[in-house]
Design a protein around this motif. Structure first.
Motif, PDB file in Angstrom:
ATOM      1  N   HIS A 101       0.759  -1.114  -0.117  1.00 10.65           N
ATOM      2  CA  HIS A 101      -0.012   0.010  -0.099  1.00 10.65           C
ATOM      3  C   HIS A 101       0.847   1.228   0.029  1.00 10.65           C
ATOM      4  N   LEU A 102       2.120   1.136  -0.010  1.00 11.24           N
ATOM      5  CA  LEU A 102       3.011   2.236   0.125  1.00 11.24           C
ATOM      6  C   LEU A 102       2.750   3.197  -1.134  1.00 11.24           C
ATOM      7  N   GLY A 103       2.584   2.563  -2.204  1.00  5.74           N
ATOM      8  CA  GLY A 103       2.197   3.511  -3.678  1.00  5.74           C
ATOM      9  C   GLY A 103       1.035   4.513  -3.334  1.00  5.74           C
ATOM     10  N   ASP A 104       0.289   4.075  -2.565  1.00  3.03           N
ATOM     11  CA  ASP A 104      -1.083   4.799  -2.332  1.00  3.03           C
ATOM     12  C   ASP A 104      -0.787   5.792  -1.039  1.00  3.03           C
ATOM     13  N   LEU A 105      -0.065   5.287  -0.224  1.00  5.72           N
ATOM     14  CA  LEU A 105       0.057   6.075   1.178  1.00  5.72           C
ATOM     15  C   LEU A 105       0.984   7.121   1.145  1.00  5.72           C
ATOM     16  N   LEU A 106       2.178   6.874   0.379  1.00  7.36           N
ATOM     17  CA  LEU A 106       3.010   8.129   0.402  1.00  7.36           C
ATOM     18  C   LEU A 106       2.645   9.300  -0.015  1.00  7.36           C
ATOM     19  N   PRO A 107       1.884   9.345  -1.222  1.00  4.72           N
ATOM     20  CA  PRO A 107       1.338  10.596  -1.728  1.00  4.72           C
ATOM     21  C   PRO A 107       0.426  11.287  -0.791  1.00  4.72           C
ATOM     22  N   VAL A 108      -0.254  10.432  -0.008  1.00  5.56           N
ATOM     23  CA  VAL A 108      -1.272  10.848   1.195  1.00  5.56           C
ATOM     24  C   VAL A 108      -0.417  11.631   2.184  1.00  5.56           C
ATOM     25  N   ILE A 109       0.787  10.832   2.862  1.00  6.42           N
ATOM     26  CA  ILE A 109       1.532  11.445   3.701  1.00  6.42           C
ATOM     27  C   ILE A 109       1.999  12.577   3.311  1.00  6.42           C
ATOM     28  N   ASP A 110       2.495  12.806   1.914  1.00  6.88           N
ATOM     29  CA  ASP A 110       3.146  13.998   1.380  1.00  6.88           C
ATOM     30  C   ASP A 110       2.146  15.146   1.447  1.00  6.88           C
ATOM     31  N   ASP A 111       0.743  15.010   1.017  1.00  6.23           N
ATOM     32  CA  ASP A 111      -0.005  15.929   1.066  1.00  6.23           C
ATOM     33  C   ASP A 111      -0.437  16.469   2.561  1.00  6.23           C
ATOM     34  N   LEU A 112      -0.423  15.425   3.597  1.00  4.81           N
ATOM     35  CA  LEU A 112      -0.780  15.788   4.893  1.00  4.81           C
ATOM     36  C   LEU A 112       0.388  16.678   5.458  1.00  4.81           C
ATOM     37  N   VAL A 113       1.624  16.270   5.326  1.00  4.18           N
ATOM     38  CA  VAL A 113       2.657  16.945   5.782  1.00  4.18           C
ATOM     39  C   VAL A 113       2.631  18.378   5.141  1.00  4.18           C
ATOM     40  N   HIS A 114       2.598  18.623   3.840  1.00  2.00           N
ATOM     41  CA  HIS A 114       2.844  19.822   3.259  1.00  2.00           C
ATOM     42  C   HIS A 114       1.575  20.635   3.205  1.00  2.00           C
ATOM     43  N   ALA A 115       0.401  20.006   2.948  1.00  2.52           N
ATOM     44  CA  ALA A 115      -0.820  20.893   3.172  1.00  2.52           C
ATOM     45  C   ALA A 115      -1.898  20.401   4.099  1.00  2.52           C
ATOM     46  N   PRO A 116      -1.643  20.472   5.341  1.00  2.98           N
ATOM     47  CA  PRO A 116      -2.942  19.899   5.782  1.00  2.98           C
ATOM     48  C   PRO A 116      -3.953  20.709   6.013  1.00  2.98           C
ATOM     49  N   ALA A 117      -5.145  20.181   6.274  1.00  3.20           N
ATOM     50  CA  ALA A 117      -6.451  21.235   6.170  1.00  3.20           C
ATOM     51  C   ALA A 117      -6.662  21.525   7.618  1.00  3.20           C
ATOM     52  N   PHE A 118      -6.578  20.876   8.525  1.00  2.00           N
ATOM     53  CA  PHE A 118      -7.002  21.376   9.873  1.00  2.00           C
ATOM     54  C   PHE A 118      -8.515  21.809  10.036  1.00  2.00           C
ATOM     55  N   PRO A 119      -9.437  20.730   9.528  1.00  2.00           N
ATOM     56  CA  PRO A 119     -10.950  21.037   9.470  1.00  2.00           C
ATOM     57  C   PRO A 119     -11.507  21.600  10.743  1.00  2.00           C
ATOM     58  N   GLU A 120     -12.404  22.428  10.618  1.00  2.00           N
ATOM     59  CA  GLU A 120     -13.135  22.959  12.039  1.00  2.00           C
ATOM     60  C   GLU A 120     -13.992  21.665  12.382  1.00  2.00           C
ATOM     61  N   ARG A 121     -14.442  20.977  11.967  1.00  2.00           N
ATOM     62  CA  ARG A 121     -15.422  20.008  12.552  1.00  2.00           C
ATOM     63  C   ARG A 121     -14.519  18.929  13.316  1.00  2.00           C
ATOM     64  N   GLU A 122     -13.371  18.677  12.605  1.00  2.00           N
ATOM     65  CA  GLU A 122     -12.503  17.722  13.525  1.00  2.00           C
ATOM     66  C   GLU A 122     -11.679  18.257  14.626  1.00  2.00           C
ATOM     67  N   PHE A 123     -11.559  19.605  14.510  1.00  2.00           N
ATOM     68  CA  PHE A 123     -10.988  20.355  15.439  1.00  2.00           C
ATOM     69  C   PHE A 123     -11.968  20.621  16.912  1.00  2.00           C
ATOM     70  N   GLY A 124     -13.305  20.682  16.523  1.00  2.00           N
ATOM     71  CA  GLY A 124     -14.039  20.815  17.621  1.00  2.00           C
ATOM     72  C   GLY A 124     -14.401  19.561  17.987  1.00  2.00           C
ATOM     73  N   ILE A 125     -14.181  18.498  17.424  1.00  2.00           N
ATOM     74  CA  ILE A 125     -14.370  16.977  18.104  1.00  2.00           C
ATOM     75  C   ILE A 125     -13.275  16.821  18.964  1.00  2.00           C
ATOM     76  N   TYR A 126     -12.000  17.030  18.505  1.00  2.00           N
ATOM     77  CA  TYR A 126     -10.749  17.031  19.126  1.00  2.00           C
ATOM     78  C   TYR A 126     -11.007  17.851  20.405  1.00  2.00           C
ATOM     79  N   ARG A 127     -11.272  19.071  20.487  1.00  2.00           N
ATOM     80  CA  ARG A 127     -11.416  19.806  21.824  1.00  2.00           C
ATOM     81  C   ARG A 127     -12.368  19.368  22.617  1.00  2.00           C
ATOM     82  N   ARG A 128     -13.582  18.861  22.424  1.00  2.00           N
ATOM     83  CA  ARG A 128     -14.619  18.115  23.164  1.00  2.00           C
ATOM     84  C   ARG A 128     -13.955  17.267  23.751  1.00  2.00           C
TER      85      ARG A 128
END
Length: 417
Positions: A101-128
């Motif tokens: 699965h590395l061929g699929d995963l590495l581009p995703v890790i690349d996106d997460l490291v270089h362009a994370p979204a930090f979505p409001e909904r997940e932030f609210g869940i994390y804070r609660r």
């Protein structure tokens, strides 16, 4: 004489990325791959409580190209496990996957490291959820004793003495989380550790994704400040009326460096005292007195600081008696030489503990990550090997008098007192 059998040095294969950064590799024949991304971004660098942990957790939940729901489905379908860990100095994100699965995963890790979204909904869940965990921990005697202990040793203003409150969770700000990530999770400064199915194709793919990020000219690398020595023989107490038990924590900051041979020898003494099931503390307070189901002694290495502690959960009605027995066992180490057969048993226990900690490629990788974060080298293993082979009863008695005398200890208790 007991000794640690010869093992391969805990030194990874090193591959240099195009930007000059080292890529640390622990290859094996397994089909599993473990990828650790280590950033100098822990709580010592944050401007407000919880910011560092939030940044490390939330950057991996969504990217600008893949929202949280799609990312969750992507990971679940492939059985990919993502973990995050945050300490005073370091933030780590870990990905476990099958090599196919590395061929699929590495581009995703690349996106997460270089362009994370930090979505409001997940932030609210994390804070609660974080607020709920903090509130729950405030009702646990073990958590409150640990907080009281580290605050008393270091002060609340020190990274190791600070702790978060429910109000801190309420005040957690997403913009500040994003800024912390941007400031400290720089891709060009990350340490990357690979373990498992590591081949040339994976190395080339990592280089392609992360080898062109520019490292900082002078990346931050703190050592924790060492506070003035403190001791509180009169117990510091935190009452928890709703608790059914109490927790005792006894210990101190050790004026030793990890590469001092005396620290390696001290690990034998701490193991003898409370490092295995047949240890002196366990034999006394559990087997003989019945005060606790478990009591143990440990040392914890932080970058620049080493802490020794003893901890036990006991009934509130026997707190004073348990503390007295702990102090008696510390004094015994000072007053009485350790018998040869007991010392040989401890040599065997400590050698076995070390071998288990490097028994497997992922265990070796995890131990190396800990060493990397604490600025520890293979000299630690060399010292431990020497200490197991050569430490004498007289050495242990000297170390007990120097570092484990009862009057040097801070005592903390929390729970039903």
């Amino acid at each position: 004489m007991i000794s640690i059998p010869q093992t391969d040095p805990l030194v990874p294969h090193e591959h240099h990325l195009a930007n000059g950064r080292k890529l640390y590799c622990f290859p094996s024949a397994t089909e599993l791959v473990k990828i650790d991304l280590l950033s100098e971004a822990g709580s010592a660098y944050q401007q407000e409580p919880l910011v560092a942990a939030a940044a490390n957790k939330l950057f991996s939940v969504a990217s600008e190209r893949m929202d949280a729901e799609r990312l969750s489905e992507f990971m679940d379908f492939r059985g990919i496990i993502v973990e995050s860990n945050n300490t005073a100095l370091q933030s780590t994100a870990t990905f476990y996957t099958l090599s196919r699965h590395l061929g699929d995963l590495l581009p995703v890790i690349d996106d997460l490291v270089h362009a994370p979204a930090f979505p409001e909904r997940e932030f609210g869940i994390y804070r609660r959820e974080r607020r709920q965990k903090i509130m729950a921990s405030q009702q646990k005697s073990s958590d409150m004793a640990r907080r009281l202990f580290y605050e008393s040793l270091f002060s609340f203003d020190h990274p190791l003495g600070a702790y978060a409150t429910p109000t801190d969770a309420d005040r957690l700000d997403l913009d500040m989380v994003k800024r912390h990530y941007a400031d400290y999770h720089r891709a060009g400064d990350m340490d990357i550790v690979l373990a498992g199915h590591v081949d040339d194709r994976l190395l080339a793919a990592i280089d392609d994704r992360f080898g062109h990020d520019t490292p900082s000219d002078s990346p931050k690398h703190l050592s924790l400040p060492l506070p003035s020595p403190t001791s509180h023989l009169s117990p510091l107490t935190f009452h928890l009326p709703s608790s059914v038990q109490s927790t005792i924590r006894v210990g101190r900051i050790l004026p030793l460096r990890w590469d001092d041979i005396d620290y390696a020898r001290l690990t034998l003494l701490v193991t003898l005292l409370g490092g295995y099931f047949g240890s002196r503390l366990m034999s006394n307070l559990r087997e003989d007195k019945g005060y606790t189901y478990g009591i143990y002694a440990r040392t914890q290495i932080y970058r620049g600081v080493i802490v020794f502690y003893i901890t036990a959960d006991v009934a509130g009605s026997v707190v004073n008696e348990a503390e007295k027995e702990i102090m008696l066992e510390l004094q015994r180490l000072v007053d009485e030489p350790v018998a040869g057969d007991e010392l040989d048993l401890v040599r065997t226990v400590l050698a076995g503990d070390f071998l288990r900690s490097v028994d497997g490629i992922f265990e070796r990788s995890a131990r190396f990550c800990d060493m990397l974060g604490s600025d520890i080298t293979e000299r630690f293993t060399d010292n431990l090997r020497e200490a197991i082979q050569s430490t004498t009863s007289a050495d242990l008695q000297r170390l007990a008098a120097t570092y484990l005398a009862s009057e040097q200890m801070t005592i903390c208790r929390a729970g039903a007192l």
